[in-house]
Design an enzyme around this catalytic site. Structure first.
Site, PDB file in Angstrom:
ATOM      1  N   ARG A 118       0.761  -1.191   0.081  1.00  0.00           N
ATOM      2  CA  ARG A 118       0.044  -0.009  -0.146  1.00  0.00           C
ATOM      3  C   ARG A 118       0.747   1.171   0.194  1.00  0.00           C
ATOM      4  O   ARG A 118       0.431   2.316   0.308  1.00  0.00           O
ATOM      5  CB  ARG A 118      -0.941   0.025   1.119  1.00  0.00           C
ATOM      6  CG  ARG A 118      -1.971  -1.031   0.906  1.00  0.00           C
ATOM      7  CD  ARG A 118      -3.164  -0.945   2.287  1.00  0.00           C
ATOM      8  NE  ARG A 118      -3.954  -1.798   2.035  1.00  0.00           N
ATOM      9  CZ  ARG A 118      -3.837  -3.202   2.760  1.00  0.00           C
ATOM     10  NH1 ARG A 118      -2.857  -3.617   3.338  1.00  0.00           N
ATOM     11  NH2 ARG A 118      -4.891  -4.160   2.533  1.00  0.00           N
ATOM     12  N   LYS A 140       2.646  11.213 -11.661  1.00  0.00           N
ATOM     13  CA  LYS A 140       1.850  10.366 -12.369  1.00  0.00           C
ATOM     14  C   LYS A 140       2.790   8.939 -12.615  1.00  0.00           C
ATOM     15  O   LYS A 140       3.662   8.865 -13.056  1.00  0.00           O
ATOM     16  CB  LYS A 140       1.647  10.876 -13.708  1.00  0.00           C
ATOM     17  CG  LYS A 140       0.664  12.070 -13.648  1.00  0.00           C
ATOM     18  CD  LYS A 140       0.181  12.212 -15.074  1.00  0.00           C
ATOM     19  CE  LYS A 140      -1.187  13.165 -15.314  1.00  0.00           C
ATOM     20  NZ  LYS A 140      -1.235  13.559 -16.929  1.00  0.00           N
ATOM     21  N   GLU A 182       8.579  17.353 -25.579  1.00  0.00           N
ATOM     22  CA  GLU A 182       8.010  17.842 -24.430  1.00  0.00           C
ATOM     23  C   GLU A 182       8.459  19.278 -23.868  1.00  0.00           C
ATOM     24  O   GLU A 182       7.700  19.908 -23.306  1.00  0.00           O
ATOM     25  CB  GLU A 182       8.236  16.782 -23.243  1.00  0.00           C
ATOM     26  CG  GLU A 182       7.573  15.370 -23.502  1.00  0.00           C
ATOM     27  CD  GLU A 182       5.977  15.432 -23.155  1.00  0.00           C
ATOM     28  OE1 GLU A 182       5.335  16.628 -22.652  1.00  0.00           O
ATOM     29  OE2 GLU A 182       5.325  14.315 -23.128  1.00  0.00           O
ATOM     30  N   LYS A 224       6.601  22.645 -14.832  1.00  0.00           N
ATOM     31  CA  LYS A 224       5.764  21.599 -14.121  1.00  0.00           C
ATOM     32  C   LYS A 224       5.680  21.600 -12.873  1.00  0.00           C
ATOM     33  O   LYS A 224       4.502  21.412 -12.370  1.00  0.00           O
ATOM     34  CB  LYS A 224       6.427  20.336 -14.629  1.00  0.00           C
ATOM     35  CG  LYS A 224       5.332  19.103 -14.465  1.00  0.00           C
ATOM     36  CD  LYS A 224       5.708  17.969 -15.194  1.00  0.00           C
ATOM     37  CE  LYS A 224       4.489  16.785 -14.981  1.00  0.00           C
ATOM     38  NZ  LYS A 224       4.794  15.551 -15.803  1.00  0.00           N
ATOM     39  N   GLU A 234      -4.999  16.796 -11.580  1.00  0.00           N
ATOM     40  CA  GLU A 234      -5.278  17.286 -12.683  1.00  0.00           C
ATOM     41  C   GLU A 234      -6.622  17.283 -12.998  1.00  0.00           C
ATOM     42  O   GLU A 234      -7.788  16.748 -13.803  1.00  0.00           O
ATOM     43  CB  GLU A 234      -4.825  16.185 -13.628  1.00  0.00           C
ATOM     44  CG  GLU A 234      -4.809  16.478 -15.355  1.00  0.00           C
ATOM     45  CD  GLU A 234      -4.140  15.285 -16.097  1.00  0.00           C
ATOM     46  OE1 GLU A 234      -4.889  14.574 -16.592  1.00  0.00           O
ATOM     47  OE2 GLU A 234      -3.134  15.389 -16.136  1.00  0.00           O
ATOM     48  N   ARG A 238      -3.905  21.421 -14.483  1.00  0.00           N
ATOM     49  CA  ARG A 238      -2.544  20.582 -14.790  1.00  0.00           C
ATOM     50  C   ARG A 238      -2.945  19.831 -16.351  1.00  0.00           C
ATOM     51  O   ARG A 238      -1.900  19.362 -17.014  1.00  0.00           O
ATOM     52  CB  ARG A 238      -2.380  19.361 -13.759  1.00  0.00           C
ATOM     53  CG  ARG A 238      -1.329  18.492 -14.115  1.00  0.00           C
ATOM     54  CD  ARG A 238      -0.809  17.290 -12.966  1.00  0.00           C
ATOM     55  NE  ARG A 238       0.247  16.633 -13.583  1.00  0.00           N
ATOM     56  CZ  ARG A 238       0.779  15.756 -12.480  1.00  0.00           C
ATOM     57  NH1 ARG A 238       0.450  15.852 -11.274  1.00  0.00           N
ATOM     58  NH2 ARG A 238       1.643  15.119 -13.196  1.00  0.00           N
ATOM     59  N   ASN A 242      -1.289  18.279 -20.922  1.00  0.00           N
ATOM     60  CA  ASN A 242      -1.636  16.993 -22.071  1.00  0.00           C
ATOM     61  C   ASN A 242      -1.707  17.510 -23.169  1.00  0.00           C
ATOM     62  O   ASN A 242      -2.371  17.061 -24.296  1.00  0.00           O
ATOM     63  CB  ASN A 242      -2.771  16.326 -21.418  1.00  0.00           C
ATOM     64  CG  ASN A 242      -2.435  15.587 -20.181  1.00  0.00           C
ATOM     65  OD1 ASN A 242      -1.526  15.030 -20.154  1.00  0.00           O
ATOM     66  ND2 ASN A 242      -3.579  15.200 -19.205  1.00  0.00           N
ATOM     67  N   HIS A 245      -1.471  15.665 -26.146  1.00  0.00           N
ATOM     68  CA  HIS A 245      -1.526  13.998 -25.836  1.00  0.00           C
ATOM     69  C   HIS A 245      -2.684  13.135 -26.225  1.00  0.00           C
ATOM     70  O   HIS A 245      -2.689  11.860 -26.169  1.00  0.00           O
ATOM     71  CB  HIS A 245      -1.338  14.059 -24.208  1.00  0.00           C
ATOM     72  CG  HIS A 245       0.198  14.380 -23.760  1.00  0.00           C
ATOM     73  ND1 HIS A 245       0.640  15.588 -24.137  1.00  0.00           N
ATOM     74  CD2 HIS A 245       0.971  13.598 -23.128  1.00  0.00           C
ATOM     75  CE1 HIS A 245       1.871  15.338 -23.759  1.00  0.00           C
ATOM     76  NE2 HIS A 245       2.141  14.188 -23.182  1.00  0.00           N
ATOM     77  N   HIS A 249      -2.049   9.578 -27.700  1.00  0.00           N
ATOM     78  CA  HIS A 249      -2.277   8.363 -27.103  1.00  0.00           C
ATOM     79  C   HIS A 249      -2.865   7.544 -28.298  1.00  0.00           C
ATOM     80  O   HIS A 249      -2.871   6.212 -28.289  1.00  0.00           O
ATOM     81  CB  HIS A 249      -3.005   8.515 -25.982  1.00  0.00           C
ATOM     82  CG  HIS A 249      -2.275   9.330 -24.708  1.00  0.00           C
ATOM     83  ND1 HIS A 249      -2.727   9.857 -23.777  1.00  0.00           N
ATOM     84  CD2 HIS A 249      -0.789   9.550 -24.553  1.00  0.00           C
ATOM     85  CE1 HIS A 249      -1.845  10.158 -22.923  1.00  0.00           C
ATOM     86  NE2 HIS A 249      -0.704   9.898 -23.374  1.00  0.00           N
ATOM     87  N   HIS A 262       7.148   8.144 -27.584  1.00  0.00           N
ATOM     88  CA  HIS A 262       6.065   8.974 -27.030  1.00  0.00           C
ATOM     89  C   HIS A 262       6.053  10.328 -27.389  1.00  0.00           C
ATOM     90  O   HIS A 262       5.210  11.028 -27.786  1.00  0.00           O
ATOM     91  CB  HIS A 262       6.218   8.855 -25.458  1.00  0.00           C
ATOM     92  CG  HIS A 262       5.087   9.728 -24.652  1.00  0.00           C
ATOM     93  ND1 HIS A 262       3.767   9.348 -25.031  1.00  0.00           N
ATOM     94  CD2 HIS A 262       5.198  10.643 -23.986  1.00  0.00           C
ATOM     95  CE1 HIS A 262       3.138  10.440 -24.082  1.00  0.00           C
ATOM     96  NE2 HIS A 262       4.066  11.065 -23.533  1.00  0.00           N
TER      97      HIS A 262
END
Length: 358
Positions: A118, A140, A182, A224, A234, A238, A242, A245, A249, A262
């Site tokens: 955990r 993330k 990026e 960032k 997000e 935030r 993206n 993205h 994706h 990527h």
């Protein structure tokens, strides 16, 4: 060495950027307090930097988990191998996972750390430009699913980020260019002065000028850290990070995570997002063309794969920004300012998707 701070309220941690950090025993001892460590890396990075890191860690109890290299291996099965290593080495809650590698390793190792018992601590030690400027910062973590990118994961902040710029010397040119995508993103959505600087200094970056690379990493991390501090999970702001993205994706999923790096997919996604912004009358042709030109200058692809408009739209429906069945897009109002919205003309989206994917 430069040190920045990320502060999300419940968690505050340093980002260290500089040369020779993997061999800096004093720094590693300050940032990595646990006695028991699991280094998660891949077959490529292990050959280059695993021994150096292990030597610097000295008297720590160090175990290794070496994964296959590539985005196609960012899966639950691969994350399971990290859990297996933690169990086999009888690691407890006071252990720390070290993510030595690029964005894939950082995401997998962070996800495993978030889940194991955990939650155990982890430290990001990014070795690619993309990871140093983006994925190692902000917490993330996660893995891909055949149905979409990063669908399984957690927000889980690292204890520290240690970015040794020396590792960029062994980075393949294609990986370097992918990382620059990026950095360009930050210029597009947040800092027009950074965009201009990139436009004027791209040749230095491609030539691996140390000062230019260090500046690009530090400025990207500053941006960032600022955004993540305002919106860790997000919920609103935030999501501007993206930019491109949603389309990227879809490209990665449609091509099995094997055809494009990527950053290459993100570059294509930014181009399409700029096209949608133009079709909506938000930006003019000058800005749209500047986005295309800087991607070309960085040596990134500017022609998307013809995966089909219907398939692209289907995959975009699995984007994590979808709310109530509506794909929310990150669009440009001008260089340095982006918005996240579901209130747009479907015809503009359909037109851009058809132009690039059909």
């Amino acid at each position: 060495m430069q040190t920045l701070q990320v502060d999300v309220g419940h968690s505050r941690y340093p980002i260290s950027i500089g040369s020779g950090l993997l061999a800096n025993r004093e720094l590693l001892e300050a940032r990595i307090r646990s006695r028991d460590l699991l280094i998660v890396t891949n077959t490529t990075v292990a050959q280059l930097y695993l021994a150096k890191l292990t030597d610097t860690l000295g008297s720590k109890r160090v175990a290794e988990c070496i994964l296959p290299d590539g985005e196609q291996h960012k899966t639950l099965q691969t994350a399971g191998w990290v859990f297996d290593a933690l169990v086999a080495k009888k690691m407890n809650r006071d252990a720390t996972v070290l993510a030595l590698g690029g964005g894939v390793i950082g995401d997998i190792a962070g996800f495993a750390a978030a889940c194991y018992q955990r939650g155990v601590g982890y430290v990001q030690i990014p070795t690619t430009l993309l990871a140093q400027v983006d994925s190692s910062v902000g917490g993330k973590t996660g893995v891909n699913h055949p149905g979409g990118k990063n669908l399984i994961g957690a927000f889980y902040q690292p204890l520290a980020v240690i970015a040794d710029t020396d590792t960029l010397a062994t980075l393949p040119d294609r990986e370097l260019r992918a990382g620059l995508a990026e950095v360009i993103k930050y210029g597009c959505v947040w800092d027009p002065l950074l965009f201009d600087w990139l436009d004027n200094n791209m040749s230095k970056l491609l030539a691996r000028d140390v000062d230019a690379l260090t500046y690009s990493i530090a400025r990207s991390c500053e941006i960032k850290a600022t955004v993540v501090a305002k919106d860790e999970r997000e919920q609103n702001l935030r999501a501007i990070l993206n930019f491109g993205h949603t389309f990227a994706h879809a490209i990665e999923a449609a091509t099995g995570y094997e055809t494009y790096l990527h950053g290459e997919a993100v570059g294509l996604g930014m181009l399409i997002a700029a096209d949608v912004s133009y079709r909506l009358g938000m930006i003019d042709t000058v800005i749209q063309e500047r986005v295309r030109e800087i991607l070309l200058k960085a040596g990134l692809p500017t022609t998307a794969p013809r995966i089909g408009a219907a398939r692209a739209l289907e995959l975009m429906q699995m984007d994590k920004k979808v709310l109530a069945g509506t794909v929310r897009l990150v669009l440009l109002e001008k260089l340095g300012r982006a918005i996240v919205t579901g209130d747009y003309s479907q015809a503009a989206l359909d037109g851009a998707v058809a132009a690039h994917f059909a």
